[in-house]
Enzyme design. Structure first.
Site, PDB file in Angstrom:
ATOM      1  N   LYS A  13      39.444  33.247  42.268  1.00  0.00           N
ATOM      2  CA  LYS A  13      38.583  33.008  41.096  1.00  0.00           C
ATOM      3  C   LYS A  13      38.650  31.535  40.670  1.00  0.00           C
ATOM      4  O   LYS A  13      37.625  30.901  40.457  1.00  0.00           O
ATOM      5  CB  LYS A  13      38.999  33.926  39.928  1.00  0.00           C
ATOM      6  CG  LYS A  13      38.895  35.414  40.258  1.00  0.00           C
ATOM      7  CD  LYS A  13      39.248  36.302  39.074  1.00  0.00           C
ATOM      8  CE  LYS A  13      40.696  36.203  38.616  1.00  0.00           C
ATOM      9  NZ  LYS A  13      41.691  36.665  39.612  1.00  0.00           N
ATOM     10  N   ARG A  88      39.054  41.539  31.163  1.00  0.00           N
ATOM     11  CA  ARG A  88      39.968  42.190  32.082  1.00  0.00           C
ATOM     12  C   ARG A  88      40.222  43.647  31.704  1.00  0.00           C
ATOM     13  O   ARG A  88      40.990  44.331  32.375  1.00  0.00           O
ATOM     14  CB  ARG A  88      41.293  41.458  32.010  1.00  0.00           C
ATOM     15  CG  ARG A  88      41.758  40.844  33.312  1.00  0.00           C
ATOM     16  CD  ARG A  88      43.070  40.209  32.960  1.00  0.00           C
ATOM     17  NE  ARG A  88      43.840  39.731  34.033  1.00  0.00           N
ATOM     18  CZ  ARG A  88      43.800  38.491  34.520  1.00  0.00           C
ATOM     19  NH1 ARG A  88      42.903  37.645  34.098  1.00  0.00           N
ATOM     20  NH2 ARG A  88      44.646  38.130  35.440  1.00  0.00           N
ATOM     21  N   ARG A 127      50.884  29.635  46.952  1.00  0.00           N
ATOM     22  CA  ARG A 127      50.093  28.856  45.990  1.00  0.00           C
ATOM     23  C   ARG A 127      50.953  27.866  45.204  1.00  0.00           C
ATOM     24  O   ARG A 127      52.061  28.176  44.777  1.00  0.00           O
ATOM     25  CB  ARG A 127      49.404  29.794  45.000  1.00  0.00           C
ATOM     26  CG  ARG A 127      48.735  29.013  43.864  1.00  0.00           C
ATOM     27  CD  ARG A 127      47.792  29.816  43.045  1.00  0.00           C
ATOM     28  NE  ARG A 127      48.456  30.891  42.326  1.00  0.00           N
ATOM     29  CZ  ARG A 127      47.803  31.769  41.594  1.00  0.00           C
ATOM     30  NH1 ARG A 127      46.490  31.710  41.509  1.00  0.00           N
ATOM     31  NH2 ARG A 127      48.460  32.714  40.977  1.00  0.00           N
ATOM     32  N   ARG A 160      53.697  28.995  40.065  1.00  0.00           N
ATOM     33  CA  ARG A 160      53.663  29.787  38.840  1.00  0.00           C
ATOM     34  C   ARG A 160      54.817  30.782  38.807  1.00  0.00           C
ATOM     35  O   ARG A 160      55.150  31.381  39.821  1.00  0.00           O
ATOM     36  CB  ARG A 160      52.324  30.555  38.748  1.00  0.00           C
ATOM     37  CG  ARG A 160      51.258  29.751  38.019  1.00  0.00           C
ATOM     38  CD  ARG A 160      49.895  30.352  38.128  1.00  0.00           C
ATOM     39  NE  ARG A 160      49.823  31.781  37.812  1.00  0.00           N
ATOM     40  CZ  ARG A 160      48.691  32.471  37.787  1.00  0.00           C
ATOM     41  NH1 ARG A 160      47.545  31.870  38.050  1.00  0.00           N
ATOM     42  NH2 ARG A 160      48.701  33.748  37.515  1.00  0.00           N
ATOM     43  N   ARG A 171      51.112  42.794  38.961  1.00  0.00           N
ATOM     44  CA  ARG A 171      49.771  42.299  38.594  1.00  0.00           C
ATOM     45  C   ARG A 171      48.689  43.042  39.370  1.00  0.00           C
ATOM     46  O   ARG A 171      47.616  43.327  38.827  1.00  0.00           O
ATOM     47  CB  ARG A 171      49.684  40.787  38.831  1.00  0.00           C
ATOM     48  CG  ARG A 171      50.397  39.988  37.743  1.00  0.00           C
ATOM     49  CD  ARG A 171      50.747  38.579  38.183  1.00  0.00           C
ATOM     50  NE  ARG A 171      49.605  37.803  38.587  1.00  0.00           N
ATOM     51  CZ  ARG A 171      49.667  36.768  39.432  1.00  0.00           C
ATOM     52  NH1 ARG A 171      50.824  36.405  39.958  1.00  0.00           N
ATOM     53  NH2 ARG A 171      48.569  36.108  39.735  1.00  0.00           N
TER      54      ARG A 171
HETATM   55  P1  AP5 Z   1      43.190  31.178  43.161  1.00  0.00           P
HETATM   56  O1  AP5 Z   1      41.846  30.546  43.198  1.00  0.00           O
HETATM   57  O2  AP5 Z   1      44.268  30.530  42.383  1.00  0.00           O
HETATM   58  O3  AP5 Z   1      43.080  32.752  42.801  1.00  0.00           O
HETATM   59  P2  AP5 Z   1      42.786  33.495  41.417  1.00  0.00           P
HETATM   60  O4  AP5 Z   1      41.819  34.602  41.702  1.00  0.00           O
HETATM   61  O5  AP5 Z   1      42.408  32.506  40.372  1.00  0.00           O
HETATM   62  O6  AP5 Z   1      44.199  34.156  41.183  1.00  0.00           O
HETATM   63  P3  AP5 Z   1      45.139  34.187  39.875  1.00  0.00           P
HETATM   64  O7  AP5 Z   1      46.512  34.558  40.334  1.00  0.00           O
HETATM   65  O8  AP5 Z   1      44.986  32.941  39.068  1.00  0.00           O
HETATM   66  O9  AP5 Z   1      44.533  35.391  39.111  1.00  0.00           O
HETATM   67  P4  AP5 Z   1      45.193  36.238  38.031  1.00  0.00           P
HETATM   68  O10 AP5 Z   1      44.010  37.010  37.612  1.00  0.00           O
HETATM   69  O11 AP5 Z   1      46.374  37.015  38.453  1.00  0.00           O
HETATM   70  O12 AP5 Z   1      45.829  35.167  37.017  1.00  0.00           O
HETATM   71  P5  AP5 Z   1      45.381  34.581  35.602  1.00  0.00           P
HETATM   72  O13 AP5 Z   1      45.821  33.183  35.541  1.00  0.00           O
HETATM   73  O14 AP5 Z   1      43.963  34.899  35.319  1.00  0.00           O
HETATM   74  O15 AP5 Z   1      43.661  31.321  44.712  1.00  0.00           O
HETATM   75  C1  AP5 Z   1      44.939  31.859  45.032  1.00  0.00           C
HETATM   76  C2  AP5 Z   1      45.540  31.075  46.200  1.00  0.00           C
HETATM   77  O16 AP5 Z   1      44.745  31.302  47.386  1.00  0.00           O
HETATM   78  C3  AP5 Z   1      45.561  29.548  46.013  1.00  0.00           C
HETATM   79  O17 AP5 Z   1      46.712  29.061  46.613  1.00  0.00           O
HETATM   80  C4  AP5 Z   1      44.311  29.071  46.757  1.00  0.00           C
HETATM   81  O18 AP5 Z   1      44.455  27.752  47.249  1.00  0.00           O
HETATM   82  C5  AP5 Z   1      44.214  30.082  47.890  1.00  0.00           C
HETATM   83  N1  AP5 Z   1      42.838  30.392  48.295  1.00  0.00           N
HETATM   84  C6  AP5 Z   1      41.767  30.543  47.470  1.00  0.00           C
HETATM   85  N2  AP5 Z   1      40.653  30.846  48.179  1.00  0.00           N
HETATM   86  C7  AP5 Z   1      41.040  30.876  49.490  1.00  0.00           C
HETATM   87  C8  AP5 Z   1      40.354  31.130  50.710  1.00  0.00           C
HETATM   88  N3  AP5 Z   1      39.039  31.416  50.726  1.00  0.00           N
HETATM   89  N4  AP5 Z   1      41.067  31.112  51.859  1.00  0.00           N
HETATM   90  C9  AP5 Z   1      42.397  30.838  51.851  1.00  0.00           C
HETATM   91  N5  AP5 Z   1      43.098  30.563  50.736  1.00  0.00           N
HETATM   92  C10 AP5 Z   1      42.441  30.595  49.549  1.00  0.00           C
HETATM   93  O19 AP5 Z   1      46.250  35.473  34.613  1.00  0.00           O
HETATM   94  C11 AP5 Z   1      47.655  35.316  34.528  1.00  0.00           C
HETATM   95  C12 AP5 Z   1      48.213  36.210  33.431  1.00  0.00           C
HETATM   96  O20 AP5 Z   1      47.681  35.814  32.151  1.00  0.00           O
HETATM   97  C13 AP5 Z   1      47.899  37.697  33.538  1.00  0.00           C
HETATM   98  O21 AP5 Z   1      48.801  38.368  34.393  1.00  0.00           O
HETATM   99  C14 AP5 Z   1      48.011  38.133  32.070  1.00  0.00           C
HETATM  100  O22 AP5 Z   1      49.347  38.280  31.692  1.00  0.00           O
HETATM  101  C15 AP5 Z   1      47.433  36.942  31.330  1.00  0.00           C
HETATM  102  N6  AP5 Z   1      45.984  37.088  31.120  1.00  0.00           N
HETATM  103  C16 AP5 Z   1      45.012  36.269  31.598  1.00  0.00           C
HETATM  104  N7  AP5 Z   1      43.802  36.689  31.238  1.00  0.00           N
HETATM  105  C17 AP5 Z   1      43.981  37.817  30.506  1.00  0.00           C
HETATM  106  C18 AP5 Z   1      43.098  38.734  29.859  1.00  0.00           C
HETATM  107  N8  AP5 Z   1      41.764  38.575  29.889  1.00  0.00           N
HETATM  108  N9  AP5 Z   1      43.640  39.786  29.192  1.00  0.00           N
HETATM  109  C19 AP5 Z   1      44.967  39.948  29.131  1.00  0.00           C
HETATM  110  N10 AP5 Z   1      45.858  39.144  29.740  1.00  0.00           N
HETATM  111  C20 AP5 Z   1      45.378  38.068  30.410  1.00  0.00           C
HETATM  112 MG    MG Z   2      43.279  31.832  38.567  1.00  0.00          MG
END
Ligand code: AP5
Ligand code: MG
Ligand code: ZN
Length: 215
Positions: A13, A88, A127, A160, A171
């Site tokens: 994402k 979410r 990552r 992270r 997660r």
């Molecule tokens: P990346 O682009 O970083 O993936 P992502 O989908 O953004 O994954 P996240 O781990 O950030 O998602 P998440 O939903 O768990 O975390 P968030 O920060 O939202 O890519 C991942 C890796 O793959 C990178 O190394 C990248 O380089 C690589 N990659 C990407 N594309 C690729 C490809 N095509 N081929 C190969 N490699 C690739 O949330 C964190 C925490 O915050 C949650 O657990 C929760 O506690 C809280 N939180 C956030 N939002 C909410 C909400 N709305 N409600 C409640 N709690 C929330």
């Molecule tokens: Mg992200």
């Protein structure tokens, strides 16, 4: 345009948000980035969120909805937005619909990035993200030009705290139980497009852009 990116942790994402925001001139609003920013500043919001984030659980809806609503309401009129990581839960999705409706706006499109469980684990364990701008990198598939430094802002890269095997598993469970129902919610509203998220980031980006332009 209001565009929502849906997908499991590690689906890409954040990576695709960068590509799509440039293409469609959108503002990137990522709830996870906002929580990590608050955490690093040591604010009350950061302290509240930390308890949940480090366990891989969702931050409660009331806190999260308020945070995003304040951001949206503070934007300039006409500013298009890409939402990454929000909504979410169904409650968050409904609150978003209500808030946008009050401003004569709506979620226009939702893009689901679909990636296998095995690949998600590979991505998250390799990552590194930027301490300053939160841009994601990967040791194998998206390495920075200079080891340990962000290409965009020269910020320091770090892993992270919630990218450990145990927390990633939690997660993924939380995604499947609480977030995946949103796929049907947006599909039924006729707003969902789906793209396979495997392959080079630029290639995935092209598929997303084509699907979004096709309407
Ligand atoms: P990346 O682009 O970083 O993936 P992502 O989908 O953004 O994954 P996240 O781990 O950030 O998602 P998440 O939903 O768990 O975390 P968030 O920060 O939202 O890519 C991942 C890796 O793959 C990178 O190394 C990248 O380089 C690589 N990659 C990407 N594309 C690729 C490809 N095509 N081929 C190969 N490699 C690739 O949330 C964190 C925490 O915050 C949650 O657990 C929760 O506690 C809280 N939180 C956030 N939002 C909410 C909400 N709305 N409600 C409640 N709690 C929330
Ligand atoms: Mg992200
Ligand atoms: Zn950076």
């Amino acid at each position: 345009m209001y565009l929502v990116l849906l997908g499991a942790p590690g689906a890409g994402k954040g990576t695709q948000a960068d590509i799509l925001c440039k293409q469609f001139n959108l503002l990137h609003l990522a709830s996870g980035d906002l929580f990590r920013e608050a955490l690093s500043k040591g604010t009350d919001l950061g302290k509240q969120a930390k308890v949940y984030m480090e366990k891989g659980l969702l931050v409660p809806d009331d806190i999260t909805i308020k945070l995003i609503q304040e951001k949206i309401n503070g934007l300039e009129k006409g500013q298009g937005v890409l939402l990454d990581g929000f909504p979410r839960t169904l409650e968050q999705a409904k609150a978003l619909d209500k808030n946008l409706k009050a401003q004569n706006k709506q979620v226009d499109r939702t893009a689901l990035i679909d990636v296998s469980q095995e690949e998600l684990l590979r991505r998250l364990s390799g990552r590194w993200i930027c301490r300053q701008c939160q841009a994601p990198y990967h040791l194998q598939s998206a390495p920075p030009k200079i080891t340990g430094r962000c290409d965009k802002c020269s910020g320091e890269l770090y892993q992270r705290a919630d990218d450990t095997v145990e927390t990633v598993k939690k997660r993924l469970e939380v995604y499947s139980a609480q977030t995946s129902p949103l796929i049907d919610y947006y599909r039924q509203a006729g707003k969902l497009i789906e793209v396979k998220g495997e392959g080079e980031p630029q290639a995935v980006g092209k598929k997303l852009i084509t699907a979004l332009k096709a309407g």
